[in-house]
Scaffold this active site. Sequence first.
Site, short mmCIF file in Angstrom:
data_model
loop_
_atom_site.label_atom_id
_atom_site.label_comp_id
_atom_site.label_asym_id
_atom_site.label_seq_id
_atom_site.Cartn_x
_atom_site.Cartn_y
_atom_site.Cartn_z
N PHE A 7 0.85 -1.20 0.00
CA PHE A 7 0.00 0.00 0.00
C PHE A 7 0.89 1.25 0.00
O PHE A 7 0.75 2.15 0.81
CB PHE A 7 -0.94 -0.02 1.22
N VAL A 43 1.91 3.24 -5.40
CA VAL A 43 1.02 2.67 -6.42
C VAL A 43 -0.27 2.14 -5.78
O VAL A 43 -1.38 2.39 -6.29
CB VAL A 43 1.72 1.56 -7.24
N GLU A 52 0.39 -4.12 -17.27
CA GLU A 52 0.51 -2.86 -18.02
C GLU A 52 1.21 -1.78 -17.19
O GLU A 52 1.97 -0.97 -17.72
CB GLU A 52 -0.89 -2.38 -18.44
N ILE A 76 1.02 4.97 -20.14
CA ILE A 76 1.00 4.68 -21.60
C ILE A 76 0.64 3.20 -21.81
O ILE A 76 1.36 2.32 -21.33
CB ILE A 76 2.37 4.98 -22.26
N GLY A 89 7.65 10.63 -5.32
CA GLY A 89 7.27 9.21 -5.45
C GLY A 89 7.54 8.64 -6.83
O GLY A 89 6.97 7.62 -7.20
N LYS A 117 11.91 -2.59 -18.28
CA LYS A 117 10.72 -2.30 -19.11
C LYS A 117 10.99 -2.70 -20.57
O LYS A 117 10.11 -3.26 -21.24
CB LYS A 117 10.37 -0.81 -19.00
N GLY A 122 4.56 7.68 -10.88
CA GLY A 122 3.62 8.32 -9.94
C GLY A 122 2.43 7.42 -9.67
O GLY A 122 2.10 6.53 -10.47
N1 HSE Z 1 10.99 4.67 -10.97
C1 HSE Z 1 10.15 4.50 -12.11
C2 HSE Z 1 10.33 5.68 -13.04
C3 HSE Z 1 8.72 4.39 -11.66
O1 HSE Z 1 10.88 6.68 -12.59
O2 HSE Z 1 9.96 5.60 -14.20
C4 HSE Z 1 7.77 3.99 -12.75
O3 HSE Z 1 8.07 2.73 -13.27
#
Ligand code: HSE
Length: 396
Positions: free
Chosen positions: A12, A15, A121, A128, A179, A197, A294
């Site tokens: 919690f 996100v 996702e 996105i 964050g 990613k 975020g």
């Molecule tokens: N730390 C990652 C960023 C969070 O700054 O893109 C989102 O994946």
Amino acid sequence: MSRNLKLGIFGFGVVGQGLYHVLEETKGIKAEILKICVKNRSKNRALPMKYFTFDKDEVLDNPEVDVVLELIDDPKAAFEIVSAALKKGKAVVTANKKMVADHMTELCELQQLYNAPLLYEGSCCASIPIIRNLEEYYDNDLLSAVEGIFNGSTNFILTKVFAEQKSFDEALAEAQQLGYAESDPRLDVEGFDPKYKLCIILTHAFGLFAEPEEVVNYGIQNISDFDIKIARERGYKIKLVAKSRKVDDKVMAMVMPQFVSPKSQLYKVEREFNGVIVEGAFSEHQFFMGKGAGGYPTGSAVLSDISALTYAYKYEYKKTRQDSGLQLTRDFQIKIYLRFDHTVGIDRDRFDKIYEEYKALDNQYIIGEINFDRLTSSEWFRHPKVNIILLEPEED
Ligand code: HSE
């Protein structure tokens, strides 16, 4: 057919709370939170304690929970939770890019074996919808490249450093406070986060299962005031760019800082925004932009995954059937700016072409063309007094 989903949440933090608010405000989704499993017993929580548990089995063994949302930070614990949930036949949604990238093959097998869907996702570029687009919309296009800015924190830092002349440390502290950064911000700054990613995207774009260790990530930690001055003088910005492109029957993939000119769509991607360029034989050049970090932007992606589960959506990993056999390659040419000082011995014969050389007391640089494998295998590639920035061949 749509149905009412019962959610069990792990974590919690930014996100998890973002998702909670998004769920509160959205009108259409038929989902309710049953339990939230957290680790820290002493933290004050924004919701009544009846929602919380410290025992993971209260979620995993709860027959009423049909969707497990894994939103914790620790990738090892996350994999244990996700695999246990899939083995119990529960649908799972996660935003944990490292966990997904590290275990893509096993996660695909678990989904198939236990007939339970895993959606993620929120793990790539937050707001996105890139994975679902690659999987569904570009399912039959012949994709040639997917690249862009996949990390919000470093883009935020670079924006602050370029536009507001803030120091790197000040900008990083702000990204952490908002964050955006990972708990260990080296994952952002050194380019690991966008690499995870990219690995996930490689599976959905090219059907390729790449281990993160196979993909080179070069971060923004060595960018100096001198490099920024050079970028400014030439009208460039510096962006941390994740790249993947088909080269004949192979795929090149890497994360590196790049000089970006105003001609590029990435030039306008600022702060915590991400930008993704998709190139396909039929669709040609497409550009997606949106907030990449975020609570709310990531919560929106998690919400969309929950919504997709209400109509029994699952990834079919279509490209793994179409493009089987593609492999990663490091055998391709790139154009780079290589900055170093007189203490570092650079073997110029590694370059295939040198376009420009500069030599002063403190700083020297070479702009030239080099084979990526020859670059990454050089002794000086990871030297702390070296910085490397990509140049697009057409942008010089
Ligand atoms: N730390 C990652 C960023 C969070 O700054 O893109 C989102 O994946």
